[in-house]
Design an enzyme around this catalytic site. Structure first.
Site, PDB file in Angstrom:
ATOM      1  N   GLY A  43     -37.269 -81.637 -88.131  1.00 48.25           N
ATOM      2  CA  GLY A  43     -36.930 -80.245 -88.412  1.00 48.25           C
ATOM      3  C   GLY A  43     -37.575 -79.349 -87.351  1.00 48.25           C
ATOM      4  O   GLY A  43     -37.161 -79.382 -86.201  1.00 48.25           O
ATOM      5  N   TRP A 111     -39.190 -83.299 -84.481  1.00 49.88           N
ATOM      6  CA  TRP A 111     -40.357 -82.493 -84.874  1.00 49.88           C
ATOM      7  C   TRP A 111     -41.424 -83.376 -85.507  1.00 49.88           C
ATOM      8  O   TRP A 111     -42.621 -83.103 -85.379  1.00 49.88           O
ATOM      9  CB  TRP A 111     -39.933 -81.397 -85.838  1.00 49.88           C
TER      10      TRP A 111
END
Length: 319
Positions: A43, A111
């Site tokens: 993310g 991420w």
């Protein structure tokens, strides 16, 4: 091994309070007495999926899936307050203490690779191994390649037009800032439109070939809201790092140089381009590096999936 382990259900699911505001979802799979591994999702804002546990041999590992603040099943959803990289690093330490393990393996992609590096550099004595995929260090150049251009827009001009369309021409000089303004708007319709467009851009570009079923995730308003809002929040704040490129600085890398590690990167990844993985490899030659020749960004592409399974099976042999 070239395919995921069979689906399994968590043996324990809970919401762990980590602040006065946030409770994070913690799900455990596999063997309670097994080798603990922390799965760090992407993310920011992506959340975990039960499929993520299938990358680990359930007869060997105790797999711990944590939804980061505001993500997945964590509460409150899409919450930006008290939500920084260092809050998440501290949360992982709370989880480690809560589940009662001294050290654990750490696995993160996209991420998740950023956050796994930040955690390991902060708590190197707690990490037995690192498996990192689709490397992202949140440098400004990486963000601009994907969200500003020139970069990925040269390869996906059709989806880029959709992404641009939400933002008036006079605000396009900083697309992340312009999206952040809309994703934090008091208007639910403005947020919904921006969330869907931001999410479609990432879903469209994450695989070597556009996957309509993956693209449709952006049509889920709850997912798109959390995913886009939290990503933009982290990106507009530079990941809450001291300075650009901080994760790759020698002082930081020296803290983790001794940790067994595998870096897995798709050659044609246009979300987190291969240069970042190469920069990490050059800064950390002790880590095993795999460039998958026929893959993009997604962990579910065959070559990446195989390399990740090789890594988790190899690290399962560590004492």
């Amino acid at each position: 091994m070239s395919s995921l382990y069979p689906p399994i259900k968590p043996y324990k699911t809970e919401l762990l309070p980590v602040s006065d505001l946030h409770r994070i979802s913690v799900k455990q799979f596999g063997q309670e007495s097994g080798k603990p591994v922390l799965f760090v999702h992407g993310g920011p804002g992506g959340g975990c999926d039960a499929r993520d546990a299938q990358r680990f041999d359930p007869s060997v590992y105790r797999v711990i899936l944590v939804d980061q603040r505001g993500s997945g099943d964590s509460l409150p959803p899409a919450e930006l307050r008290d939500n920084t990289t260092w809050d998440l690093v501290a949360d992982f330490e709370r989880v480690r203490e809560h589940v009662g393990v001294d050290t654990w393996h750490v696995f993160g992609g996209s991420w998740g690779s950023t956050l796994a590096l930040a955690y390991a550099q902060t708590h190197p004595d707690r990490v037995k191994s690192l498996t990192l995929r689709g490397i992202f260090t949140l440098r400004r150049a990486e963000l601009e390649y994907f969200y500003q251009g020139p970069g990925t827009n040269f390869l996906f001009p059709d989806f880029w037009e959709e992404y641009l369309a939400v933002i008036p021409e006079e605000e396009r000089g900083d697309m992340i800032k312009a999206y952040y303004k809309r994703l934090t708007s008091p208007s639910s319709s403005v947020r919904a439109s921006a969330g869907r467009a931001w999410s479609r851009w990432e879903m469209a570009t994450s695989r070597l070939q556009v996957d309509p079923s993956y693209l449709s995730r952006a049509d889920d308003p709850a997912f798109a809201d959390a995913f886009a809002r939290i990503e933009a929040h982290y990106f507009v704040h530079g990941g809450f790092f001291e300075r650009d490129g901080w994760l790759l600085e020698k002082e930081q890398m020296d803290r983790i140089r001794h940790i067994p590690a595998r870096i897995v990167q798709g050659r044609y990844d246009v979300v987190c381009p291969a240069k970042t993985a190469w920069d990490l490899h050059r800064a950390w030659p002790e880590a095993h590096f795999t460039m998958v020749p026929d893959a993009g960004h997604s962990a579910m592409e065959q070559g990446i999936e195989r390399a990740l399974l090789d890594a988790t099976n190899e690290f399962a042999k560590l004492d």
